[in-house]
Design a protein around this motif. Structure first.
Motif, PDB file in Angstrom:
ATOM      1  N   THR A 332       0.809  -1.229   0.000  1.00 28.83           N
ATOM      2  CA  THR A 332       0.000   0.000   0.000  1.00 28.83           C
ATOM      3  C   THR A 332       0.843   1.280   0.000  1.00 28.83           C
ATOM      4  O   THR A 332       0.297   2.370   0.052  1.00 28.83           O
ATOM      5  CB  THR A 332      -0.924   0.046   1.240  1.00 28.83           C
ATOM      6  OG1 THR A 332      -0.146   0.389   2.399  1.00 28.83           O
ATOM      7  CG2 THR A 332      -1.628  -1.278   1.471  1.00 28.83           C
ATOM      8  N   VAL A 333       2.179   1.144  -0.053  1.00 27.74           N
ATOM      9  CA  VAL A 333       3.026   2.336   0.069  1.00 27.74           C
ATOM     10  C   VAL A 333       3.591   2.783  -1.286  1.00 27.74           C
ATOM     11  O   VAL A 333       3.538   3.952  -1.638  1.00 27.74           O
ATOM     12  CB  VAL A 333       4.166   2.088   1.085  1.00 27.74           C
ATOM     13  CG1 VAL A 333       5.051   3.322   1.221  1.00 27.74           C
ATOM     14  CG2 VAL A 333       3.575   1.717   2.454  1.00 27.74           C
ATOM     15  N   TYR A 334       4.148   1.820  -2.070  1.00 30.05           N
ATOM     16  CA  TYR A 334       4.639   2.134  -3.417  1.00 30.05           C
ATOM     17  C   TYR A 334       3.890   1.296  -4.436  1.00 30.05           C
ATOM     18  O   TYR A 334       3.750   0.086  -4.268  1.00 30.05           O
ATOM     19  CB  TYR A 334       6.149   1.869  -3.543  1.00 30.05           C
ATOM     20  CG  TYR A 334       6.984   2.880  -2.829  1.00 30.05           C
ATOM     21  CD1 TYR A 334       6.783   4.241  -3.049  1.00 30.05           C
ATOM     22  CD2 TYR A 334       7.969   2.488  -1.935  1.00 30.05           C
ATOM     23  CE1 TYR A 334       7.537   5.181  -2.379  1.00 30.05           C
ATOM     24  CE2 TYR A 334       8.730   3.429  -1.268  1.00 30.05           C
ATOM     25  CZ  TYR A 334       8.508   4.776  -1.490  1.00 30.05           C
ATOM     26  OH  TYR A 334       9.260   5.711  -0.828  1.00 30.05           O
ATOM     27  N   GLU A 335       3.488   1.955  -5.514  1.00 29.25           N
ATOM     28  CA  GLU A 335       2.597   1.277  -6.458  1.00 29.25           C
ATOM     29  C   GLU A 335       3.290   0.225  -7.319  1.00 29.25           C
ATOM     30  O   GLU A 335       2.650  -0.704  -7.799  1.00 29.25           O
ATOM     31  CB  GLU A 335       1.886   2.313  -7.338  1.00 29.25           C
ATOM     32  CG  GLU A 335       2.785   3.211  -8.172  1.00 29.25           C
ATOM     33  CD  GLU A 335       3.230   4.479  -7.447  1.00 29.25           C
ATOM     34  OE1 GLU A 335       3.320   5.523  -8.111  1.00 29.25           O
ATOM     35  OE2 GLU A 335       3.499   4.411  -6.236  1.00 29.25           O
ATOM     36  N   ASN A 336       4.595   0.377  -7.537  1.00 32.03           N
ATOM     37  CA  ASN A 336       5.282  -0.545  -8.467  1.00 32.03           C
ATOM     38  C   ASN A 336       6.384  -1.336  -7.782  1.00 32.03           C
ATOM     39  O   ASN A 336       7.491  -1.421  -8.263  1.00 32.03           O
ATOM     40  CB  ASN A 336       5.879   0.241  -9.643  1.00 32.03           C
ATOM     41  CG  ASN A 336       4.805   0.816 -10.535  1.00 32.03           C
ATOM     42  OD1 ASN A 336       3.767   0.185 -10.719  1.00 32.03           O
ATOM     43  ND2 ASN A 336       5.022   1.994 -11.072  1.00 32.03           N
ATOM     44  N   ARG A 337       6.072  -1.919  -6.631  1.00 25.89           N
ATOM     45  CA  ARG A 337       7.132  -2.549  -5.852  1.00 25.89           C
ATOM     46  C   ARG A 337       7.304  -4.029  -6.141  1.00 25.89           C
ATOM     47  O   ARG A 337       8.173  -4.670  -5.571  1.00 25.89           O
ATOM     48  CB  ARG A 337       6.842  -2.379  -4.365  1.00 25.89           C
ATOM     49  CG  ARG A 337       8.024  -1.729  -3.768  1.00 25.89           C
ATOM     50  CD  ARG A 337       8.595  -1.652  -2.565  1.00 25.89           C
ATOM     51  NE  ARG A 337       9.926  -1.072  -2.693  1.00 25.89           N
ATOM     52  CZ  ARG A 337      10.490  -0.370  -1.756  1.00 25.89           C
ATOM     53  NH1 ARG A 337       9.861  -0.088  -0.657  1.00 25.89           N
ATOM     54  NH2 ARG A 337      11.707   0.072  -1.914  1.00 25.89           N
ATOM     55  N   PHE A 338       6.474  -4.584  -7.000  1.00 26.13           N
ATOM     56  CA  PHE A 338       6.559  -6.037  -7.230  1.00 26.13           C
ATOM     57  C   PHE A 338       7.291  -6.413  -8.516  1.00 26.13           C
ATOM     58  O   PHE A 338       7.315  -7.578  -8.900  1.00 26.13           O
ATOM     59  CB  PHE A 338       5.164  -6.669  -7.222  1.00 26.13           C
ATOM     60  CG  PHE A 338       4.581  -6.830  -5.850  1.00 26.13           C
ATOM     61  CD1 PHE A 338       5.254  -7.553  -4.872  1.00 26.13           C
ATOM     62  CD2 PHE A 338       3.364  -6.259  -5.526  1.00 26.13           C
ATOM     63  CE1 PHE A 338       4.727  -7.706  -3.595  1.00 26.13           C
ATOM     64  CE2 PHE A 338       2.827  -6.411  -4.251  1.00 26.13           C
ATOM     65  CZ  PHE A 338       3.512  -7.131  -3.289  1.00 26.13           C
TER      66      PHE A 338
END
Length: 442
Positions: A332-338
């Protein structure tokens, strides 16, 4: 020429590592030295690239930075602060976002600041609009110029009442560094309250700032005319501590992290125990090891402090590929973390990414087409692969996956990891990792 790291997997990591000052605090404390009328001393400073970048930027602006070769302590003397040219700033900043935090302190000391067009990690836009809006509230005049943004305060800076739409760490730091010497009172609602923010407040209070942190994410700052220097020992890096903890879990190892602090790792330690990791806390640090049984899956949501930190998520996802069953991680913190999971899937992990909020709380990325939830099925047998490091935390996650995998992996782009992990190659070797470093033509 780049560096190629060859990793022969399957060996448990065992031994001791020493974690020093937090990457998310040290550069900001260095910038704070600009606000003083006397030299400051910062202790427990790690040898990472971000410290080199800020040292260069401070020197460009006339700050004398002296390093004690025995202890690594930095003395920062702002007596001769001056303006610096945009091309110089650009050359030294590289892809760092630190120059944005120079604005308030520079306007207080020399009346103007310049920010080159900034880069940064590839994990989200991280727009600097927040920062510019904040500065305008204090009375700054922001002008777009070729190559960047010029900021001045012809009428001086004054206190402001601000509310952040999201508890951004960077924007909170910007407010703190600008408000402490602005005229009048500043009230910030919706502030970030990370341990590194509290440590920056401690630094500023030592310099003479008057800052009150209230219980509801409200920070109140009474501006003062002048600040002196500080003498401060930086809090240890909780991200690095958690990364080594995950490395112990993934490789079925046993690592004592000297300098790890329980108080700042509470949410991580709870999760670590739920999965099946063991830890033991003493006054000097924390020992982490694999509990010996099968790892358990779980549902995890990242959040701002005091929740489960986004930087802890990536190394832990590698551990969850080894858990028996299905885990869900909602970012929920950074949109492109995966993005880093692509490499894990190539290594044999079963990870599906989803646009929906697969957690108990719908988040701000929910209806916006971001792949921000992951479903991880395990246990997976990881195989060695060719990997190019995408970003700092993702890069470390790839390393520990390769260390746990069967066979050999080759990793390029490891220079990124130097930004946040001090001497990580030496530490890996010291823990018994079977690795070789060579040059590659890139």
């Amino acid at each position: 020429m780049g560096k190629l790291l060859t990793i022969h997997g399957g060996k448990p990591l065992q031994g001791r590592v020493h974690v020093r000052g937090a990457k998310n605090l040290v550069p900001k404390a260095m910038v704070a030295a600009l606000l003083g009328d006397r030299p400051s001393v910062l202790r427990n400073v790690p040898e990472i690239k971000d410290v080199d970048v800020v040292t260069s930027l401070l020197q460009l602006h006339g700050v004398k930075v002296t390093k004690d070769e025995d202890t690594g302590d930095l003395t920062l003397d702002p007596a001769d602060t001056k303006s610096a040219g945009s091309t110089e700033i650009d050359a030294h900043a590289g892809d760092s976002r630190i120059p944005i935090l120079f604005c308030g302190p520079l306007m207080h000391s020399i009346g103007e600041a310049f920010i080159p067009d900034l880069g940064g990690c590839k994990i989200g836009d991280r727009p600097i609009d927040y920062h510019l809006t904040v500065l305008r509230h204090f009375g700054a005049v922001v002008e777009k110029r070729p190559g960047g943004i010029h900021i001045s305060a012809p009428k001086g800076l004054h206190g402001a009442k601000l509310e952040l739409p999201y508890p951004s760490v960077g924007a909170t730091e910007q407010v703190l560094l600008t408000a402490v010497r602005a005229e009048g009172i500043t009230e910030l609602q919706g502030a970030a309250v990370e341990p590194e923010i509290h440590d920056l407040i401690a630094v500023l209070q030592k310099m003479g700032a008057i800052i009150t942190v209230q219980t509801d994410r409200t920070i109140r700052i009474e501006g003062v005319k002048t600040l002196s220097g500080y003498n401060h020992r930086a809090i240890p890096d909780r991200n690095e501590s958690a990364s080594w903890a995950s490395a112990a879990l993934v490789t079925k190892g046993d690592i004592y992290v000297e300098g790890a602090m329980q108080r700042d790792l509470t949410a991580f330690l709870n999760t670590y125990r739920k999965i099946g990791g063991e830890f033991e806390v003493d006054d000097e640090g924390i020992r982490f090891w694999h509990g010996g049984g099968t790892l358990r899956p779980l549902v995890l949501e990242t959040d701002v402090h005091p929740g489960f930190m986004t930087d802890w998520q990536q190394p832990l996802v590698v551990a969850l590929t080894q858990a028996e069953g299905v885990s869900i991680v909602h970012e929920t913190v950074y949109e492109n973390r995966f993005g880093f999971t692509d490499a894990l899937v190539r290594m044999g992990a079963s990870i599906q990414l989803h646009r929906e909020c697969l957690g108990s709380v719908p988040c701000r990325f929910g209806q916006r087409n971001f792949l921000h939830s992951a479903v991880i099925s395990g246990p997976a047998i990881l195989q060695g692969a060719q990997i190019d490091v995408p970003d700092l935390r993702g890069g470390f996650s790839h390393l520990i996956a390769a260390l746990a995998a069967e066979g050999t992996s080759t990793v390029t782009g490891i220079e990124i990891i130097n930004r946040g992990y001090e001497k990580f190659m030496d530490k890996l070797t010291g823990l018994g990792a079977d690795i070789e470093l060579s040059e590659t033509a890139r």
